[in-house]
Motif scaffolding. Structure first.
Motif, PDB file in Angstrom:
ATOM      1  N   LYS A  47      15.853   4.576   1.913  1.00 39.31           N
ATOM      2  CA  LYS A  47      15.628   3.186   1.497  1.00 39.31           C
ATOM      3  C   LYS A  47      15.132   3.140   0.053  1.00 39.31           C
ATOM      4  N   PHE A  48      14.231   4.053  -0.266  1.00 38.44           N
ATOM      5  CA  PHE A  48      13.679   4.056  -1.625  1.00 38.44           C
ATOM      6  C   PHE A  48      14.739   4.451  -2.659  1.00 38.44           C
ATOM      7  N   THR A  49      15.574   5.437  -2.326  1.00 38.04           N
ATOM      8  CA  THR A  49      16.582   5.840  -3.313  1.00 38.04           C
ATOM      9  C   THR A  49      17.588   4.702  -3.531  1.00 38.04           C
ATOM     10  N   ALA A  50      17.915   3.977  -2.456  1.00 40.71           N
ATOM     11  CA  ALA A  50      18.820   2.823  -2.609  1.00 40.71           C
ATOM     12  C   ALA A  50      18.157   1.758  -3.483  1.00 40.71           C
ATOM     13  N   ASP A  51      16.878   1.553  -3.267  1.00 42.47           N
ATOM     14  CA  ASP A  51      16.135   0.561  -4.063  1.00 42.47           C
ATOM     15  C   ASP A  51      16.080   0.969  -5.539  1.00 42.47           C
ATOM     16  N   ILE A  52      15.844   2.268  -5.766  1.00 44.01           N
ATOM     17  CA  ILE A  52      15.787   2.758  -7.156  1.00 44.01           C
ATOM     18  C   ILE A  52      17.153   2.597  -7.822  1.00 44.01           C
ATOM     19  N   ALA A  53      18.219   2.904  -7.080  1.00 42.05           N
ATOM     20  CA  ALA A  53      19.571   2.747  -7.635  1.00 42.05           C
ATOM     21  C   ALA A  53      19.808   1.287  -8.031  1.00 42.05           C
ATOM     22  N   GLY A  95       9.360  12.414  -3.346  1.00 42.11           N
ATOM     23  CA  GLY A  95       9.767  13.772  -3.713  1.00 42.11           C
ATOM     24  C   GLY A  95      10.575  13.892  -4.989  1.00 42.11           C
ATOM     25  N   PHE A  96      10.912  12.758  -5.624  1.00 40.51           N
ATOM     26  CA  PHE A  96      11.691  12.797  -6.858  1.00 40.51           C
ATOM     27  C   PHE A  96      10.745  12.725  -8.066  1.00 40.51           C
ATOM     28  N   ALA A 130      19.594   9.139 -17.465  1.00 38.93           N
ATOM     29  CA  ALA A 130      18.987  10.370 -16.936  1.00 38.93           C
ATOM     30  C   ALA A 130      18.494  10.149 -15.506  1.00 38.93           C
ATOM     31  N   MET A 131      17.941   8.968 -15.257  1.00 41.80           N
ATOM     32  CA  MET A 131      17.457   8.694 -13.888  1.00 41.80           C
ATOM     33  C   MET A 131      18.630   8.603 -12.915  1.00 41.80           C
ATOM     34  N   TYR A 132      19.743   8.053 -13.388  1.00 41.85           N
ATOM     35  CA  TYR A 132      20.955   8.036 -12.549  1.00 41.85           C
ATOM     36  C   TYR A 132      21.375   9.455 -12.176  1.00 41.85           C
ATOM     37  N   VAL A 133      21.343  10.336 -13.167  1.00 46.70           N
ATOM     38  CA  VAL A 133      21.759  11.721 -12.922  1.00 46.70           C
ATOM     39  C   VAL A 133      20.837  12.381 -11.895  1.00 46.70           C
ATOM     40  N   ALA A 136      21.681  10.758  -8.515  1.00 42.53           N
ATOM     41  CA  ALA A 136      23.019  11.111  -8.013  1.00 42.53           C
ATOM     42  C   ALA A 136      23.077  12.565  -7.557  1.00 42.53           C
ATOM     43  N   ASN A 137      22.348  13.422  -8.271  1.00 42.36           N
ATOM     44  CA  ASN A 137      22.360  14.841  -7.909  1.00 42.36           C
ATOM     45  C   ASN A 137      21.220  15.214  -6.974  1.00 42.36           C
ATOM     46  N   ARG A 138      20.468  14.204  -6.584  1.00 44.68           N
ATOM     47  CA  ARG A 138      19.322  14.389  -5.679  1.00 44.68           C
ATOM     48  C   ARG A 138      18.450  15.571  -6.113  1.00 44.68           C
ATOM     49  N   ILE A 139      18.047  15.494  -7.372  1.00 43.30           N
ATOM     50  CA  ILE A 139      17.192  16.557  -7.914  1.00 43.30           C
ATOM     51  C   ILE A 139      15.747  16.234  -7.543  1.00 43.30           C
TER      52      ILE A 139
END
Lengths: 165, 164
Positions: A47-53, A95-96, A130-133, A136-139
């Motif tokens: 949910k958070f990664t979708a929100d950040i995107a 974790g990001f 950079a945040m997209y990268v 997207a790469n789940r770093i």
């Protein structure tokens, strides 16, 4: 003349009703309990990664719509500031860590600005890309040497262009 | 026998404009067996909850759109219509620069936790306000928890007896 400080003892009612010796959680959590609680955080990662995107998209949109007209820059800067602050807060929690670093860097960069020059807009766009990268790469975590180098580059770019209008 | 906290007896108000963030805190509290959680996304709603229901602990963001969690703390600590001036308030925020921390402290925040946060960090703040509450201080323009976190031993010369 300053008045004397009145010291009011801590009120005991909350402690009295919640603290006991038989039921509940230890004041210092056992590692297995911490792990259980962390699972709650991990569960919300998607949910958070979708929100950040969504926030990244909104920042890009705001720049696209407002960059050309400097009278609209305050709205754009407010949008960048709010979105980057949210990303800064959410990234590391799920974790990001890199998202937190880059979000903070962008948030600090636009802090107090009323208008952005072309170069400063480029710095903002680079942060967003950079945040997209990262997303997207789940770093997750702090990344490696490449990511450390990237952060150093952001620091340098921000320092160089922060006060140049 | 070690002390325990029965969180099912504690009620919370979460004040945050970001519903995801509020939900995460709510979920963590749920895992601690908390059942009474209210949420509000602005100060007026938070005030309404506090006036109407009262809660044991407030967890607030600093950034509340055009408002600030510091204003909520100021209202709780100092307003004539505050329902409970000694309500514990934890500020959980991404606005973690020193100036924000100092302002919140000087308005009477009980605990401050920067986002990103860990569950252990949040838990330590909960333990602090529930099981280890600080004394309150009322002086001039400050009403809130004692801002002195620790007693620093002084081993210099005793001057009080000769002062004045």
């Amino acid at each position: 003349m300053a008045k004397r400080a009145q010291i009011i003892p801590p009120r005991p009612d909350l402690k009295r009703k919640a603290v006991n010796f038989s039921k509940g959680f230890d004041l210092k959590l056992a590692p297995e309990v911490v792990e259980k609680l962390e699972k709650v955080v991990h569960k919300s990662q998607d949910k958070f990664t979708a929100d950040i995107a969504e926030r990244l998209t909104a920042m890009r949109r705001s720049i696209a719509q407002n960059a050309a007209d400097s009278s609209l820059h305050p709205y754009m800067i407010k949008a960048l500031s709010e979105a980057s602050r949210e990303i800064k807060g959410a990234g590391g929690t799920i974790g990001f860590d890199l998202l937190t670093y880059i979000g903070k860097s962008l948030n600090d960069f636009v802090e107090g600005m009323a208008e952005l020059s072309v170069r400063q807009l480029e710095v903002c766009t680079l942060h967003i890309d950079a945040m997209y990268v990262v997303l997207a790469n789940r770093i997750t975590g702090a990344g490696g040497e490449v990511e450390a180098e990237l952060l150093r580059a952001f620091d340098e770019a921000c320092a160089k262009f922060r006060d140049v209008s | 026998m070690p002390e325990k906290i029965d969180f099912s007896k504690v009620s919370f108000l979460i004040v945050d404009t970001n519903p995801l963030s509020a939900q995460l805190v709510r979920d963590i509290l749920g895992m601690l067996d908390v059942t009474a959680v209210r949420t509000a996304n602005n100060i007026e709603r938070a005030q309404n909850v506090l006036r109407r229901d009262g809660v044991d602990v407030v967890i607030t963001e600093h950034a509340l759109g055009d408002e600030s969690g510091v204003d909520l703390i100021d209202w709780i600590r100092n307003a004539a219509d505050s329902p409970d001036r000694m309500t514990p308030v934890i500020m959980l925020t991404a606005n973690s620069a020193q100036t924000y921390v100092m302002t919140a402290r000087d308005k009477g925040v009980s605990e401050f936790l920067a986002k990103p946060f860990t569950v252990e960090g949040l838990y330590r703040r909960l333990v602090s306000v529930i099981a280890r509450p600080r004394a309150f201080v009322n002086i001039d323009d400050y009403f809130g928890p004692d801002r002195r976190r620790r007693q620093v031993p002084y081993d210099g010369p005793e001057r009080r007896s000769t002062d004045g």
